[in-house]
Design an enzyme around this catalytic site. Structure first.
Site, short mmCIF file in Angstrom:
data_model
loop_
_atom_site.label_atom_id
_atom_site.label_comp_id
_atom_site.label_asym_id
_atom_site.label_seq_id
_atom_site.Cartn_x
_atom_site.Cartn_y
_atom_site.Cartn_z
N ALA A 75 30.41 0.28 4.19
CA ALA A 75 30.05 -0.70 5.22
C ALA A 75 30.56 -0.30 6.60
O ALA A 75 29.93 -0.61 7.61
CB ALA A 75 30.59 -2.07 4.84
N THR A 76 31.69 0.39 6.67
CA THR A 76 32.19 0.83 7.98
C THR A 76 31.18 1.77 8.63
O THR A 76 30.85 1.61 9.81
CB THR A 76 33.57 1.52 7.83
OG1 THR A 76 34.53 0.55 7.43
CG2 THR A 76 34.01 2.16 9.14
N ASN A 155 35.80 -11.99 6.09
CA ASN A 155 36.60 -11.40 5.01
C ASN A 155 37.99 -12.03 4.88
O ASN A 155 38.61 -11.93 3.83
CB ASN A 155 36.74 -9.88 5.21
CG ASN A 155 37.14 -9.53 6.63
OD1 ASN A 155 36.43 -9.85 7.59
ND2 ASN A 155 38.26 -8.88 6.80
N GLN A 183 30.86 -9.05 2.65
CA GLN A 183 31.54 -10.04 1.80
C GLN A 183 30.59 -11.05 1.17
O GLN A 183 31.01 -11.86 0.36
CB GLN A 183 32.59 -10.80 2.63
CG GLN A 183 33.79 -9.96 3.04
CD GLN A 183 34.72 -9.61 1.90
OE1 GLN A 183 34.60 -10.12 0.79
NE2 GLN A 183 35.66 -8.72 2.17
N SER A 203 28.10 -2.99 1.16
CA SER A 203 29.10 -2.12 0.57
C SER A 203 28.93 -2.12 -0.94
O SER A 203 28.37 -3.06 -1.49
CB SER A 203 30.49 -2.65 0.95
OG SER A 203 31.47 -2.03 0.17
N HIS A 205 31.81 -1.42 -3.08
CA HIS A 205 33.07 -1.73 -3.79
C HIS A 205 33.53 -3.18 -3.67
O HIS A 205 34.53 -3.56 -4.27
CB HIS A 205 34.19 -0.77 -3.34
CG HIS A 205 34.79 -1.09 -2.00
ND1 HIS A 205 36.01 -1.70 -1.87
CD2 HIS A 205 34.34 -0.89 -0.75
CE1 HIS A 205 36.30 -1.85 -0.59
NE2 HIS A 205 35.30 -1.36 0.10
N THR A 243 23.85 15.17 1.63
CA THR A 243 23.40 15.12 0.23
C THR A 243 23.76 13.77 -0.38
O THR A 243 24.89 13.30 -0.25
CB THR A 243 24.08 16.24 -0.58
OG1 THR A 243 23.69 17.50 -0.01
CG2 THR A 243 23.66 16.19 -2.04
N CYS A 328 42.84 -6.01 6.37
CA CYS A 328 42.81 -4.59 6.70
C CYS A 328 43.94 -4.25 7.63
O CYS A 328 44.18 -3.11 7.96
CB CYS A 328 41.48 -4.22 7.33
SG CYS A 328 40.18 -4.23 6.11
#
Length: 404
Positions: A75-76, A155, A183, A203, A205, A243, A328
């Site tokens: 996501a970043t 978040n 989120q 994202s 994860h 790739t 974070c």
């Protein structure tokens, strides 16, 4: 019940065993290990087919065309690609961007970088419950505004912004709208065939997929153009070279497929657990809910316990994996910028704890948590001279503290 208890699902999630099993089939010689860009043999074709299936699974969860899904490293990167990519492409139309003070750092720091490059950014302050005032947003829109970036679910405090209305406002003025949905995806319904959203970050994860993989939705009708930030072989329709990591993409696709199937029952269950947790601690003296339960994601509860230092509370709760007021930014001693943006004083911001629940959270764990929090708060306040003064009726704001 195993200790410690994981209640930090907003930071990351464990990979679902079904996802891990699927990923294993795309790594070794006896699996599908080829490069999806290899067009001359079946190792490549099979890998490409696996990527196509995953792209479809992601598109299906959010009501998009699979051709609108661009894979990134997370996501970043998606936030960077969306904001820098759109700003650079449309800068001849204008150089003004609007965002909010409570966005994720990946959005805020990207905007700061664009400011250094000559763009102008308006940072909207939310209301005290964390929701953006749409009148303030409208007032900030100008003729040279090219982009608005306002997240779906925060978040830290879990509040849900009205992305449908914001999208309508942007579309009416010809402004591109980017949403960081890290989120919310797989937790709240998202239908991009109905929403007037042009760019959306995802994202893997945060929804039981692997780390290191994400995606950016880029609308085709009306067509949104972005300037690539990563140059190379022209993968992902020229928007993101590199790739494709097939095993991670397959994992993200499977995670999104499972989320689509289980979202409704899962969210009702988590809402019940979150409410159980809040009901178990809300009658503690001087406890404050940060955000808004009504307009909040079902899995996040952010609470401040006055007269208790957040760091010492985290230490006391060593059997719980939770984060203090800054997810974070947990490593820094600065109070959470999100909570400060809500107008909260530093003391309360410092004493905040974010509980985020997920797929493997049980009722037994929540009950253990309630008991542990109540005992720990009582014990820490017994040690606190500030709590004693507060109980004696001393106005702590009137005290002059000596600086040594």
């Amino acid at each position: 019940m195993k200790l410690p208890i994981y209640l930090d699902y907003s930071a990351t999630t464990p990979v679902d065993p079904r996802v891990a099993e699927k990923m294993m089939q795309f790594l070794t010689l006896d699996g599908t290990f080829g490069n999806p860009a290899s067009r001359s043999h079946r190792f490549g074709w099979q890998a490409e087919e696996a990527v196509d299936i995953a792209r479809n699974q992601i598109a299906e969860l959010v009501g998009a065309d699979p051709r609108e899904i661009v894979f990134t490293s997370g996501a970043t990167e998606s936030d960077n690609l969306a904001i820098k990519g759109a700003a650079n492409f449309y800068q001849k139309k204008g150089k003004h961007i609007i965002t909010s003070k409570t966005e994720h750092k990946a959005v805020l720091d990207t905007c700061r970088q664009l400011e250094r490059e000559g763009f102008e950014v308006t940072y909207l302050a939310p209301q005290s419950n964390g929701i953006i005032d749409l009148k303030a947003l409208e007032a900030a829109m100008r003729d040279d505004t090219i982009l608005v970036s306002i997240m779906h679910v925060n978040n830290e405090i879990g509040v849900v912004q009205d992305i449908a209305t914001i999208g309508e406002m942007c579309r009416a003025r010809g402004i591109i709208y980017h949403v960081d949905a890290t989120q919310s995806v797989g937790k709240l319904p998202i239908d991009l065939s109905q929403l007037k959203v042009d760019l959306m970050s995802f994202s893997g994860h945060k929804i039981y997929g692997p780390k290191g993989i994400g995606a950016l939705y880029v609308r085709r009708k009306p067509r949104i153009r972005i300037e690539a930030q990563m140059h190379g072989g022209g993968h992902e329709r020229g928007m993101r070279s590199g790739t494709l990591p097939v095993h991670q993409i397959v994992g993200m696709g499977e995670a999104y497929r499972i989320a689509k199937e289980e979202m409704e029952t899962e969210m009702a269950r988590l809402r019940g657990l979150r409410n159980r947790l809040w009901n178990g601690i809300k009658d503690i003296e001087e406890v404050y809910l940060n955000g808004d339960l009504e307009q909040g994601a079902p899995n996040i509860l952010n609470v401040s316990f006055n007269y208790v230092e957040g760091e010492s509370l985290i230490m006391a709760l060593k059997d719980l994996a939770v984060s203090s007021g800054s997810a974070c930014t947990s490593a820094s001693l600065e109070p959470s910028y999100v909570l400060r943006a809500l107008g909260m004083n530093d003391e309360l911001a410092h004493s905040s704890i974010r509980f985020s629940l997920g797929r493997f959270t049980t009722e037994e764990e929540i009950d253990y948590t309630i008991d542990l929090v109540r005992k720990s708060i009582g014990r820490l306040r017994d040690l606190s001279p500030l709590w004693e003064m507060y109980k004696q009726g001393v106005d702590l704001n009137s005290i002059e503290w000596a600086h040594h």
